[in-house]
Design a protein around this motif. Structure first.
Motif, PDB file in Angstrom:
ATOM      1  N   SER A 132     -26.810  -8.003 -48.593  1.00  0.00           N
ATOM      2  CA  SER A 132     -27.779  -7.460 -47.551  1.00  0.00           C
ATOM      3  C   SER A 132     -26.908  -5.690 -47.675  1.00  0.00           C
ATOM      4  CB  SER A 132     -27.420  -7.879 -46.199  1.00  0.00           C
ATOM      5  OG  SER A 132     -26.590  -7.444 -45.462  1.00  0.00           O
ATOM      6  N   THR A 133     -25.639  -5.614 -48.427  1.00  0.00           N
ATOM      7  CA  THR A 133     -25.951  -3.936 -48.103  1.00  0.00           C
ATOM      8  C   THR A 133     -25.068  -4.097 -49.780  1.00  0.00           C
ATOM      9  OG1 THR A 133     -22.823  -4.862 -47.662  1.00  0.00           O
ATOM     10  CG2 THR A 133     -25.167  -4.192 -45.567  1.00  0.00           C
ATOM     11  N   GLY A 134     -24.425  -5.180 -50.407  1.00  0.00           N
ATOM     12  CA  GLY A 134     -23.936  -5.062 -51.698  1.00  0.00           C
ATOM     13  C   GLY A 134     -22.050  -3.904 -51.395  1.00  0.00           C
ATOM     14  N   ALA A 135     -21.695  -4.133 -50.589  1.00  0.00           N
ATOM     15  CA  ALA A 135     -19.947  -3.569 -49.814  1.00  0.00           C
ATOM     16  C   ALA A 135     -19.954  -4.866 -49.905  1.00  0.00           C
ATOM     17  CB  ALA A 135     -19.968  -2.854 -48.226  1.00  0.00           C
ATOM     18  N   GLN A 136     -17.692  -4.900 -50.512  1.00  0.00           N
ATOM     19  CA  GLN A 136     -17.454  -5.539 -50.474  1.00  0.00           C
ATOM     20  C   GLN A 136     -16.319  -6.065 -48.681  1.00  0.00           C
ATOM     21  OE1 GLN A 136     -16.779  -7.793 -52.547  1.00  0.00           O
ATOM     22  NE2 GLN A 136     -18.432  -7.211 -54.000  1.00  0.00           N
ATOM     23  N   VAL A 137     -16.410  -6.059 -48.450  1.00  0.00           N
ATOM     24  CA  VAL A 137     -15.893  -6.542 -46.943  1.00  0.00           C
ATOM     25  C   VAL A 137     -14.705  -7.712 -47.327  1.00  0.00           C
ATOM     26  CG1 VAL A 137     -15.997  -7.087 -44.556  1.00  0.00           C
ATOM     27  CG2 VAL A 137     -18.380  -6.513 -45.865  1.00  0.00           C
ATOM     28  N   GLN A 167     -24.055  -2.768 -39.838  1.00  0.00           N
ATOM     29  CA  GLN A 167     -23.655  -3.855 -39.434  1.00  0.00           C
ATOM     30  C   GLN A 167     -22.220  -4.793 -39.120  1.00  0.00           C
ATOM     31  OE1 GLN A 167     -25.665  -7.291 -42.083  1.00  0.00           O
ATOM     32  NE2 GLN A 167     -27.296  -5.170 -43.496  1.00  0.00           N
ATOM     33  N   ILE A 168     -21.751  -4.353 -39.415  1.00  0.00           N
ATOM     34  CA  ILE A 168     -20.573  -4.665 -39.032  1.00  0.00           C
ATOM     35  C   ILE A 168     -19.990  -4.124 -37.253  1.00  0.00           C
ATOM     36  CG2 ILE A 168     -17.734  -3.950 -38.390  1.00  0.00           C
ATOM     37  CD1 ILE A 168     -17.885  -4.033 -41.952  1.00  0.00           C
ATOM     38  N   CYS A 169     -20.035  -2.669 -36.830  1.00  0.00           N
ATOM     39  CA  CYS A 169     -20.590  -2.896 -35.701  1.00  0.00           C
ATOM     40  C   CYS A 169     -21.756  -3.318 -34.481  1.00  0.00           C
ATOM     41  CB  CYS A 169     -20.845  -1.043 -35.380  1.00  0.00           C
ATOM     42  SG  CYS A 169     -19.669  -0.337 -35.912  1.00  0.00           S
ATOM     43  N   ALA A 170     -22.843  -3.991 -35.604  1.00  0.00           N
ATOM     44  CA  ALA A 170     -23.978  -4.546 -34.482  1.00  0.00           C
ATOM     45  C   ALA A 170     -23.195  -5.347 -33.947  1.00  0.00           C
ATOM     46  CB  ALA A 170     -24.866  -4.834 -35.589  1.00  0.00           C
ATOM     47  N   VAL A 171     -22.577  -7.032 -35.098  1.00  0.00           N
ATOM     48  CA  VAL A 171     -21.844  -7.795 -34.749  1.00  0.00           C
ATOM     49  C   VAL A 171     -20.787  -7.436 -33.666  1.00  0.00           C
ATOM     50  CG1 VAL A 171     -20.229  -9.222 -34.976  1.00  0.00           C
ATOM     51  CG2 VAL A 171     -22.146  -8.669 -36.726  1.00  0.00           C
ATOM     52  N   ILE A 172     -20.062  -6.554 -33.498  1.00  0.00           N
ATOM     53  CA  ILE A 172     -18.775  -6.255 -32.580  1.00  0.00           C
ATOM     54  C   ILE A 172     -19.368  -6.362 -31.494  1.00  0.00           C
ATOM     55  CG2 ILE A 172     -17.196  -4.507 -32.355  1.00  0.00           C
ATOM     56  CD1 ILE A 172     -16.377  -4.726 -35.335  1.00  0.00           C
ATOM     57  N   LEU A 173     -20.530  -4.480 -31.196  1.00  0.00           N
ATOM     58  CA  LEU A 173     -21.183  -4.402 -30.444  1.00  0.00           C
ATOM     59  C   LEU A 173     -21.454  -5.900 -29.518  1.00  0.00           C
ATOM     60  CD1 LEU A 173     -23.109  -0.893 -30.708  1.00  0.00           C
ATOM     61  CD2 LEU A 173     -20.806  -1.238 -29.822  1.00  0.00           C
ATOM     62  N   GLU A 174     -22.673  -6.996 -30.376  1.00  0.00           N
ATOM     63  CA  GLU A 174     -22.545  -8.456 -29.210  1.00  0.00           C
ATOM     64  C   GLU A 174     -22.103  -9.223 -28.813  1.00  0.00           C
ATOM     65  OE1 GLU A 174     -24.955 -10.309 -32.314  1.00  0.00           O
ATOM     66  OE2 GLU A 174     -26.401  -8.026 -31.918  1.00  0.00           O
ATOM     67  N   SER A 175     -20.433  -8.077 -29.574  1.00  0.00           N
ATOM     68  CA  SER A 175     -19.397  -9.365 -29.169  1.00  0.00           C
ATOM     69  C   SER A 175     -18.261  -8.724 -28.080  1.00  0.00           C
ATOM     70  CB  SER A 175     -18.782 -10.364 -30.415  1.00  0.00           C
ATOM     71  OG  SER A 175     -19.885 -11.200 -30.974  1.00  0.00           O
ATOM     72  N   PRO A 176     -17.550  -8.580 -27.308  1.00  0.00           N
ATOM     73  CA  PRO A 176     -16.892  -7.354 -27.106  1.00  0.00           C
ATOM     74  C   PRO A 176     -15.874  -8.115 -27.092  1.00  0.00           C
ATOM     75  CG  PRO A 176     -18.522  -7.811 -25.105  1.00  0.00           C
ATOM     76  CD  PRO A 176     -18.868  -8.578 -26.206  1.00  0.00           C
TER      77      PRO A 176
END
Length: 208
Positions: A132-137, A167-176
């Motif tokens: 979705s972002t085109g970035a390498q992770v 998007q990474i931060c959104a995932v992390i904030l949902e999973s403390p």
């Protein structure tokens, strides 16, 4: 690392008071890269407008931990400015002439207990973020030395990196994070800690 907070306490505008999350990001950056922002960030000062607080760890180690704290909007603006500054530095030739857009790499430092959510079942979540972002992770398989954190490497042009970090931060904030987190401090080897009885010799104690 990203952390929820009951009240951001950042700024006073209606837009900012609507935010109920204070975000903290930790990034591992080379000392040479952090040099252009270190003077302003020293002493837990604010590096840029927008109420994002930037701190850079002290010491004689090649790598430093850069910590960005503030409202989500302020943190993402700071990440954006860092990414574009890195692109500017990497894209200039030896004679100072622009040589085109160079890929930028950021290394986030995230508690290992949150990496499972970031990767997702059978790698589904991280694959979704890449597409979705085109970035390498890439999530490191091993813990950073003497810590319970892992490095998450994000590469691409600044625009894709910014969307990826969101998007990474959104995932992390949902999973403390689960359990206690032992933060990574560059340059603190187990041997050094044992020999010096928890007092590091030769490097200043990390402050960020």
């Amino acid at each position: 690392m990203a952390s929820p907070d009951g009240a951001s306490g950042v700024g006073g505008s209606p837009e900012e008071t609507e935010l109920s999350i204070t975000l903290t990001l930790r990034m591992l950056m080379h000392g040479k890269v952090t040099a252009w922002g270190h003077g302003t960030a020293r002493g837990r000062g604010q590096l840029w407008p927008g109420s994002a607080r930037i701190t850079i760890s002290e010491g004689c180690c090649p790598e430093r931990i850069t910590t960005i704290t503030g409202s989500t909007d302020a943190v993402f603006r700071a990440v954006s400015m860092i990414a574009f500054k890195l692109e500017e530095d990497l894209g200039a030739g030896s004679d100072g002439a622009a040589v085109g857009r160079a890929p930028v790499t950021l290394r986030l430092v995230i508690p290992a207990s949150q990496c499972g959510s970031l990767i997702g079942k059978a790698g589904a979540k991280i694959r979704e973020i890449r597409e979705s972002t085109g970035a390498q992770v890439q999530v490191a398989g091993d813990l950073l030395p003497n810590s319970t954190e892992r490095a998450v490497t994000v590469s691409g042009v600044p625009d894709t990196i910014i969307q990826c970090v969101r998007q990474i931060c959104a995932v992390i904030l949902e999973s403390p994070p689960k359990g206690a987190t032992i933060p990574y401090h560059p340059g603190l080897s187990l041997g050094t800690i044992l020999l010096s009885a928890n007092q590091v010799r030769g490097c200043s104690p990390p402050r960020g």
